[in-house]
Motif scaffolding. Structure first.
Motif, short mmCIF file in Angstrom:
data_model
loop_
_atom_site.label_atom_id
_atom_site.label_comp_id
_atom_site.label_asym_id
_atom_site.label_seq_id
_atom_site.Cartn_x
_atom_site.Cartn_y
_atom_site.Cartn_z
N UNK A 150 22.60 26.67 -41.29
CA UNK A 150 24.04 26.47 -41.25
C UNK A 150 24.79 27.61 -41.93
N UNK A 151 24.14 28.34 -42.82
CA UNK A 151 24.83 29.38 -43.58
C UNK A 151 24.36 30.79 -43.25
N UNK A 152 23.15 30.97 -42.74
CA UNK A 152 22.63 32.30 -42.41
C UNK A 152 23.06 32.68 -41.00
N UNK A 153 24.25 33.22 -40.90
CA UNK A 153 24.79 33.61 -39.60
C UNK A 153 24.62 35.12 -39.46
N UNK A 154 24.01 35.59 -38.37
CA UNK A 154 23.89 37.04 -38.19
C UNK A 154 25.26 37.67 -37.98
N UNK A 155 25.45 38.82 -38.57
CA UNK A 155 26.74 39.51 -38.48
C UNK A 155 26.67 40.58 -37.39
N UNK A 156 27.80 40.88 -36.84
CA UNK A 156 27.89 41.91 -35.81
C UNK A 156 27.61 43.28 -36.42
N UNK A 157 27.04 44.15 -35.64
CA UNK A 157 26.76 45.51 -36.08
C UNK A 157 27.82 46.42 -35.45
N UNK A 158 28.51 47.19 -36.26
CA UNK A 158 29.55 48.08 -35.77
C UNK A 158 28.96 49.42 -35.34
N UNK A 159 29.53 49.98 -34.30
CA UNK A 159 29.14 51.29 -33.81
C UNK A 159 29.62 52.35 -34.80
N UNK A 160 28.86 53.41 -34.95
CA UNK A 160 29.27 54.51 -35.83
C UNK A 160 30.41 55.29 -35.20
N UNK A 161 30.67 55.09 -33.91
CA UNK A 161 31.80 55.74 -33.25
C UNK A 161 33.12 55.30 -33.87
N UNK A 162 33.18 54.09 -34.39
CA UNK A 162 34.40 53.57 -34.98
C UNK A 162 34.85 54.34 -36.22
N UNK A 163 33.94 55.06 -36.86
CA UNK A 163 34.28 55.85 -38.05
C UNK A 163 34.74 57.27 -37.72
N UNK A 164 34.60 57.66 -36.47
CA UNK A 164 34.91 59.03 -36.05
C UNK A 164 36.42 59.19 -35.83
N UNK A 165 36.95 60.38 -36.14
CA UNK A 165 38.38 60.63 -35.96
C UNK A 165 38.77 60.76 -34.49
N UNK A 166 37.82 61.02 -33.61
CA UNK A 166 38.09 61.18 -32.18
C UNK A 166 38.11 59.84 -31.44
N UNK A 167 37.63 58.79 -32.07
CA UNK A 167 37.52 57.48 -31.44
C UNK A 167 38.86 56.74 -31.49
N UNK A 168 39.27 56.15 -30.36
CA UNK A 168 40.52 55.37 -30.36
C UNK A 168 40.41 54.10 -29.55
#
Length: 65
Positions: A10-28
């Protein structure tokens, strides 16, 4: 029997993994990048997720923070 909702499922919920593209200045936005006007190629996008077997630290030559 234990208390209601005491099982760790009930408490161990897997979390989403974010793409490293989201940290890039060219990504929008998801799958959109200044360097790839037609969209980020799927092969590059697959390599941009850490904690996956396809992850490549240097997946994109344009990556900058």
């Amino acid at each position: 029997m234990g208390k209601p909702y005491s099982d760790k499922r009930w408490t161990d919920v897997p979390k989403a993994i974010d793409s490293q593209c989201g940290d890039c200045i060219h990504h929008y936005g998801f799958g959109k990048c200044e360097k790839y006007p037609d969209g980020i190629p799927k092969e590059l996008l697959k390599q941009s997720f850490p904690e996956t077997r396809n992850y490549n630290k240097k997946y994109c030559e344009h990556q900058s923070k």
